[in-house]
Design a protein around this motif. Sequence first.
Motif, short mmCIF file in Angstrom:
data_model
loop_
_atom_site.label_atom_id
_atom_site.label_comp_id
_atom_site.label_asym_id
_atom_site.label_seq_id
_atom_site.Cartn_x
_atom_site.Cartn_y
_atom_site.Cartn_z
N GLU A 140 0.80 -1.22 0.00
CA GLU A 140 0.00 0.00 0.00
C GLU A 140 0.84 1.28 0.00
OE1 GLU A 140 -3.21 0.03 2.86
OE2 GLU A 140 -3.26 -2.17 2.88
N LEU A 141 2.03 1.22 0.58
CA LEU A 141 2.86 2.42 0.71
C LEU A 141 4.12 2.36 -0.15
CD1 LEU A 141 2.67 2.79 4.61
CD2 LEU A 141 1.21 3.90 2.89
N GLY A 142 4.42 1.19 -0.70
CA GLY A 142 5.59 1.06 -1.54
C GLY A 142 6.90 0.99 -0.78
N ILE A 143 6.86 0.68 0.51
CA ILE A 143 8.07 0.61 1.33
C ILE A 143 8.54 -0.84 1.40
CG2 ILE A 143 9.08 1.01 3.60
CD1 ILE A 143 7.02 3.21 4.03
N THR A 144 9.69 -1.12 0.82
CA THR A 144 10.27 -2.46 0.92
C THR A 144 10.92 -2.61 2.30
OG1 THR A 144 12.27 -1.63 -0.19
CG2 THR A 144 10.62 -2.73 -1.56
N TRP A 145 11.25 -3.85 2.65
CA TRP A 145 11.68 -4.08 4.03
C TRP A 145 12.56 -5.30 4.19
CZ3 TRP A 145 9.98 -8.74 6.15
CH2 TRP A 145 8.96 -9.39 5.43
N ARG A 146 13.28 -5.29 5.29
CA ARG A 146 13.98 -6.46 5.82
C ARG A 146 13.70 -6.48 7.32
NH1 ARG A 146 14.12 -6.64 1.09
NH2 ARG A 146 15.90 -6.89 -0.31
N LEU A 147 13.76 -7.65 7.94
CA LEU A 147 13.42 -7.79 9.36
C LEU A 147 14.60 -8.44 10.09
CD1 LEU A 147 11.26 -7.33 11.52
CD2 LEU A 147 10.29 -9.57 10.93
N ILE A 148 15.00 -7.83 11.22
CA ILE A 148 16.22 -8.23 11.91
C ILE A 148 15.94 -8.41 13.40
CG2 ILE A 148 18.63 -7.62 12.40
CD1 ILE A 148 18.50 -5.72 9.95
N PRO A 149 15.81 -9.64 13.89
CA PRO A 149 15.72 -9.84 15.35
C PRO A 149 17.05 -9.45 16.00
CG PRO A 149 15.09 -11.83 14.12
CD PRO A 149 15.76 -10.91 13.16
N ASN A 150 16.95 -8.82 17.16
CA ASN A 150 18.14 -8.47 17.95
C ASN A 150 18.17 -9.28 19.24
OD1 ASN A 150 19.11 -6.58 16.17
ND2 ASN A 150 18.76 -4.81 17.48
N PHE A 151 19.36 -9.69 19.62
CA PHE A 151 19.56 -10.29 20.93
C PHE A 151 19.87 -9.21 21.95
CE2 PHE A 151 21.19 -13.80 18.08
CZ PHE A 151 20.09 -14.62 18.25
N LEU A 152 19.40 -9.40 23.18
CA LEU A 152 19.65 -8.46 24.27
C LEU A 152 20.98 -8.80 24.93
CD1 LEU A 152 16.08 -8.26 25.85
CD2 LEU A 152 17.09 -6.79 24.10
N GLY A 178 20.86 -9.12 14.91
CA GLY A 178 21.63 -8.04 15.49
C GLY A 178 21.80 -8.20 16.99
N LEU A 179 22.40 -7.18 17.59
CA LEU A 179 22.74 -7.18 19.01
C LEU A 179 22.49 -5.79 19.56
CD1 LEU A 179 24.10 -8.86 21.35
CD2 LEU A 179 26.27 -7.85 20.60
N ASP A 180 21.68 -5.67 20.63
CA ASP A 180 21.39 -4.35 21.19
C ASP A 180 21.29 -4.42 22.70
OD1 ASP A 180 18.88 -5.46 21.68
OD2 ASP A 180 17.79 -4.16 20.31
N SER A 181 20.73 -3.39 23.31
CA SER A 181 20.56 -3.25 24.75
C SER A 181 21.84 -2.70 25.40
CB SER A 181 20.13 -4.56 25.41
OG SER A 181 19.82 -4.37 26.77
#
Length: 344
Positions: A140-152, A178-181
């Motif tokens: 609907e918006l034309g925004i492509t994407w990727r999805l990245i789970p992050n570990f805490l 990914g890695l965050d927190s």
Amino acid sequence: MTSFADLLQKDRAGVDTLIARLPKAELHLHIEGSLEPEMMFAKAKKHGITLPYADVEALRAAYNFGNLQEFLDLYYAGADVLRDQDDFYDLTWAYLQRAKADGVVHTEIFFDPQTHTARGIDPEVFVEGIVQALHDGEAELGITWRLIPNFLRHLTEQDAIDTLAELEPYMDNFHGFGLDSSEVGHPPSKFARVFAEIRSRGLPVVAHAGEEGPPEYIVEALDILHVARIDHGIRSINDPALVSRLARAQMPLTVCPLSNVKLCAVSSMQAHPIKKLMDAGVLVTINSDDPAYFGGYVGENYRATAKALDLTAEDLKKLAANSIRASWLHEVQKARHLAVIDGL
């Protein structure tokens, strides 16, 4: 060369229009960090949760963080209102609408599975809710994407390994990890085994490093985790040899200027090192991190950075082009967006 200050004096609306028109990829966005206070209160009411704030304004007043940990404490508490698939869909859809208004054509979204599984939320709930919104946003918006789970990173590596196993049925939805927190005291090397396992599956990895942590954490992310991008990376400015290495390798940094100021990682927008890194040849990008908490989505990050550091129109175009080049889009898609940027 026309500076931002000159443009501002002539036509502020024109500068804002340029920033909005530039096709951008947002590469550092925590979807839980786009939970606006109004939605937090609405979801709390829906689920019968009592928040420790009288109203939206009282909650906003709490967004005065002295450091990363103070933010994280509120961030994790806020995420507790996300309970069912519709909640995660609504959260993601609201972000995508704001991204569209800011000229985002591609987004690579982080989410924190452990924040939700620790509350007893099944991965199917948050994965399906987020992914369905992303599919609708592309259609609907034309925004492509990727999805990245992050570990805490404040949790153990074994917890990350266990989480990876929990996510196994949904791996087709993910494009990397990914890695965050909390950064300080939790170096990237702590997660060497789980990141090696992910890379063995052919998936790229990224890691937060050098926001509050030292330049050595960036080096570990490069040499031990073998990341495809560094999230933040601003402490590299304190190590000239590392800056040269990043520039030579064209290793992307997903910088979040307003976040860095809000969390006191830098003293002010005027003191932010992003322009120095650009001038040194580092492939830096602008992103919003946790925009509901830090005062602005990606467009506002561009505008605030341009104003504070007197960026030129060419600087702005370069930052947008960097975001496309640093993304995980296919080369044909990258070329199409880059052509639009060149024509502006």
